[in-house]
Design an enzyme around this catalytic site. Structure first.
Site, PDB file in Angstrom:
ATOM      1  CE1 TYR A   1     -33.851  49.225 -11.406  1.00 20.89           C
ATOM      2  CE2 TYR A   1     -34.534  47.991  -9.470  1.00 20.89           C
ATOM      3  CZ  TYR A   1     -34.725  48.356 -10.791  1.00 20.89           C
ATOM      4  OH  TYR A   1     -35.786  47.865 -11.488  1.00 20.89           O
TER       5      TYR A   1
ATOM      6  CE  LYS B   1     -33.389  41.154 -14.369  1.00 11.75           C
ATOM      7  NZ  LYS B   1     -34.777  40.736 -14.243  1.00 11.75           N
TER       8      LYS B   1
HETATM    9  S1  IVH Z   1     -31.371  48.309 -13.889  1.00  7.77           S
HETATM   10  C1  IVH Z   1     -31.472  50.624 -17.851  1.00  7.77           C
HETATM   11  N1  IVH Z   1     -31.195  47.020 -11.630  1.00  7.77           N
HETATM   12  O1  IVH Z   1     -35.014  44.007 -14.328  1.00  7.77           O
HETATM   13  C2  IVH Z   1     -31.422  49.552 -16.825  1.00  7.77           C
HETATM   14  N2  IVH Z   1     -33.012  46.500 -13.076  1.00  7.77           N
HETATM   15  O2  IVH Z   1     -34.779  42.887 -17.032  1.00  7.77           O
HETATM   16  C3  IVH Z   1     -32.509  49.626 -15.858  1.00  7.77           C
HETATM   17  N3  IVH Z   1     -34.561  44.835 -12.171  1.00  7.77           N
HETATM   18  O3  IVH Z   1     -37.031  46.340 -15.956  1.00  7.77           O
HETATM   19  C4  IVH Z   1     -32.645  48.437 -15.033  1.00  7.77           C
HETATM   20  N4  IVH Z   1     -33.511  44.515 -10.267  1.00  7.77           N
HETATM   21  O4  IVH Z   1     -37.513  45.864 -13.494  1.00  7.77           O
HETATM   22  C5  IVH Z   1     -31.876  47.178 -12.760  1.00  7.77           C
HETATM   23  N5  IVH Z   1     -30.950  45.977  -9.573  1.00  7.77           N
HETATM   24  C6  IVH Z   1     -31.630  46.144 -10.700  1.00  7.77           C
HETATM   25  C7  IVH Z   1     -32.806  45.434 -10.970  1.00  7.77           C
HETATM   26  C8  IVH Z   1     -33.470  45.629 -12.180  1.00  7.77           C
HETATM   27  C9  IVH Z   1     -34.564  44.186 -11.001  1.00  7.77           C
HETATM   28  C10 IVH Z   1     -35.565  44.665 -13.233  1.00  7.77           C
HETATM   29  C11 IVH Z   1     -36.152  45.932 -13.767  1.00  7.77           C
HETATM   30  C12 IVH Z   1     -35.931  45.886 -15.252  1.00  7.77           C
HETATM   31  C13 IVH Z   1     -35.691  44.436 -15.466  1.00  7.77           C
HETATM   32  C14 IVH Z   1     -34.857  44.213 -16.704  1.00  7.77           C
END
Ligand code: IVH
Length: 717
Positions: free
Chosen positions: A237, A129
């Site tokens: 991603y 993340k």
């Molecule tokens: S997926 C519908 N993958 O985390 C799902 N988010 O707490 C879309 N983020 O707003 C998000 N790394 O800014 C996803 N590998 C990753 C991520 C990620 C960072 C952030 C993103 C999101 C937030 C959610």
């Protein structure tokens, strides 16, 4: 800046404090000219120089950082600098998991929702993340046309010009990319680039707190040339709108992104079991410090896109993905004081004032202490926490900060307790109105009984009413509400929501003029009145949420609005549901309707009924409705499906989907799902073992079908 300015190292503490105070006032004034009046009075460079000087002094004298410091506003600059962009597919957030148990529960909940047997393989992707900011890149006919920040998830800011300066983001996509695609991912800054940038800028004074702030600040530049000079990077991603399906699995689609030239994270793997997931989590955690960029956890996503589709979304986050966070960062500091804040419902919340301390790159000066038991070392279940250690003013405490959550005090260091420290005595009177503050049996919270006479509650209710997810009146922030609430001149006073809307007329009749009052200018007053007038018509659900009825948060406000469609209809139902005791009457049709809305239970229904029964609320509301019209909610029936608008009951065993999935699916198709059969039921889906509900349906002559027929029917939509 003047030429005689002293180098930061030579400032005495008193000089530094005085200069910080002056800078805070001066920068706030420039912000106001720029944002509220669109009339900057200095050049961008001169403005930047002021902020740089402020940051330089703060980094040298961290204990002098002011609560109103301009540096506290990094990343939260007033909106309006960039044009809004509506995300047709919302940009959602992720739920957070913290323990191994949470992960097991998450996987269990996915399996249950899909009615997936334990022995059937279910694949998840696991990837870091990234601690940056999310971005949606829209390509039409394979050309980058818009780049937008997440904003509130529905509306972000257009930062296209700045995004075009990031070399690793493709401007064009190859021929096999769809005609329309929104590629989503994270803009971030590498840690070494962040340090180098800070060093480069330190000569001029500007320092960012951490790589994420640095990335956000760099992206929100008014001049793209500045963004170009900042080393921003990107990982793809996820995706939003697309004109065609992209593939069968998450993994496959991300590989396609890589083929099209997007940077993708090489630590993404597929995991086939809880054990593999945990193993990858630990591997990434072990590597965390060595990675060139900041991460704050591992994201798990269901790999198969058809399963993602079936799992769908809750109000803010997908059911098919989650974030497993790393343990929070901790630090110790001294607790200098405990303040009591009074909330909208009268709850007294103790807040710890701390000697400023940096926790995970952010200066922390306040932390929540939850409630009086927490201070005394007693947990929610009455059992001791911290082995019963209480928290006292003067104590050295262990502070934890996890992500964006309010910092918490975890423990005290007894060896460092001052000899004269005494146990904290929680007030039994409201600090704002001196009414008794009482704790009901079985509740952890002590509440002010001042109700309508308590100014703190009234101010909080007003703040809630104008807040972003309620009426969203720009220019009426915390400070302004306090000012208007306490105004001596009745022409300026705001004590109830209706007063906001009569302010302008009262002003016009009075000799006191708002624009002559310090802190307001002609232009900002004009903008404030325009912002107020703009909300004379407002979405039903926002209006309802703004009323601050207990248990009616955003989600429940939406549920109620979607059901009743019109505010007066809701009000009539709530009033009719009432019996003389002030509680809902179980035998009454209006009560049954209210209580039967999907997601609305007894507690919420009762709170709604009680709200509309209370005389003062009715007066406040009637006055408000003379000024503001809640707009009718549009029926969701626009979803054209064979079951849209129908009331469906599922009963008996379902074999292809879980009860939760069946419900979510029906609701997505515009149907209402009820728990019991009545004359209002249109359709009963009965599986093996169905009993009394099936019998009732047959007696009432309601159509009954089995699970296969249900799938056939909805497939025709
Ligand atoms: S997926 C519908 N993958 O985390 C799902 N988010 O707490 C879309 N983020 O707003 C998000 N790394 O800014 C996803 N590998 C990753 C991520 C990620 C960072 C952030 C993103 C999101 C937030 C959610």
């Amino acid at each position: 800046m003047s030429e005689t300015m002293k180098p930061v190292e030579q400032l005495t503490e008193a000089e530094a404090a005085a200069e910080l105070a002056r800078l805070a006032a001066e920068i706030a004034e420039h912000d106001r000219s720029y944002y509220a009046e669109d009339k900057p009075t200095i050049s961008d460079a001169a403005y930047d120089a002021l902020r740089l000087r402020n940051a330089a002094i703060e980094s040298h004298f961290p204990e002098l950082v002011r609560a109103d410091s301009p540096s506290m506003r990094i990343g939260a600059e007033p909106t309006g600098a960039f044009a809004p962009v509506v995300h047709l597919r919302p940009m959602l957030s992720l739920d957070n998991l913290f323990t191994d148990e949470d992960v097991v529960d998450f996987i269990g909940s996915v399996r249950r929702f899909l009615a997936y047997p334990a022995d059937r393989e279910l694949v998840f992707t696991a990837e870091p993340k990234i601690d940056g900011l999310s971005m949606s890149l829209r390509y039409e006919n394979r050309r980058l046309v818009t780049a937008a920040t997440r904003g509130d998830g529905t509306t972000g800011e257009n930062v296209t010009a700045n995004i075009r300066t990031i070399g690793e983001i493709p401007q064009h996509l190859p021929a096999d990319a769809p005609d329309l695609i929104e590629v989503r991912g994270e803009v971030y800054m590498r840690r070494d680039d962040f340090f180098a940038l800070n060093q480069r800028m330190a000569e001029t004074g500007q320092v960012f707190a951490n790589p994420r702030n640095s990335a956000a600040g760099s992206l929100r530049q008014k001049d793209p040339a500045v963004t170009r000079s900042r080393p921003l990077k990107f990982f793809a991603y996820a995706w939003g709108e697309t004109s065609e399906p992209l593939g069968e699995t998450q993994y496959e689609v991300v590989q396609r992104f890589a083929d099209w030239g997007f940077p993708v994270n090489d630590l993404m793997v597929r995991c086939r079991s809880v054990e593999e997931i945990m193993e990858h989590y630990r591997a990434i955690e072990a590597e965390r410090a060595e990675l060139p960029y900041d991460i704050d956890g591992v994201v798990y996503k269901v790999d198969r896109l058809d399963l993602q589709e079936r799992l769908g979304f809750r109000s803010r986050s997908p059911r098919w993905a989650t974030a497993h966070k790393f343990p929070a960062e901790k630090a110790t500091t001294v607790l200098t004081d405990i303040d009591i804040q009074v909330g909208r419902t009268g709850a007294l919340t103790p807040v710890a004032r701390l000697h400023p301390v940096t926790v995970g790159g952010v200066v922390v000066t306040n932390a929540t202490l939850h409630n009086e038991d927490y201070i005394r070392g007693i947990g929610n279940n009455g059992q001791p926490i911290r082995e019963g250690r209480d928290i006292r003013i003067g104590d050295t405490v262990l502070v934890q900060r996890a992500g964006d959550v309010i910092p918490q005090i975890l423990d005290v260091v007894l060896e460092k307790r001052p000899a004269d420290a005494v146990p904290y005595v929680f007030p039994d009177r409201c600090p704002a109105c001196n009414s008794h503050a009482v704790r009901e049996e079985g509740e952890a919270v002590r509440r002010c009984t001042g109700g309508l006479i308590c100014p703190a509650q009234a101010v909080e209710r007003l703040r809630h009413f104008v807040s972003r997810n309620a009426l969203d009146i720009e220019g009426l922030g915390e400070k302004q509400i306090e000012f208007f609430f306490n105004a001596e001149d009745p022409a300026l006073r705001i004590r109830s929501p209706a007063d906001i809307f009569t302010l302008k007329a009262r002003q016009e009749r009075s000799l006191t003029k708002l624009e002559n009052i310090e802190g307001f200018g002609t232009v900002s007053v004009r903008k404030l009145f325009a912002a107020i007038d703009d909300k004379r018509q407002v979405e039903f659900s926002r209006f309802l949420f703004g009323l601050g009825i207990r248990h009616v948060g955003e989600t429940n406000a939406k549920r109620l609005a979607r059901h009743f469609l019109n505010f007066s209809v809701l009000r009539a139902a709530a009033e009719n549901a009432l019996v003389p005791t002030g509680k809902g009457d179980p035998g009454n049709a209006a009560w049954q309707e209210l209580n039967g809305i999907s997601g609305i239970g007894n507690v919420v229904a009762e709170a709604v009924v009680e709200f509309f029964a209370e005389e003062h609320n009715r007066e406040v509301l009637d006055a408000l409705l003379k000024e503001v019209t809640p707009l009718d909610e549009q029926p969701v029936g626009e979803v054209s499906s064979p079951v849209a608008g129908k009331t469906v009951v599922f009963t008996g065993a379902l074999e292809k989907m879980s009860r939760d999935e069946a419900k979510a699916m029906a609701e997505k198709l515009g149907a209402k799902v009820a728990g019991s059969v009545s004359k209002k039921t249109d359709l009963v889906v009965a599986g093996p073992g169905a009993g009394s509900k099936l019998k009732q349906a047959t007696e009432l002559g309601i159509e009954v079908i089995d699970e296969d027929a249900w799938f056939e029917r909805v497939a025709k939509g």
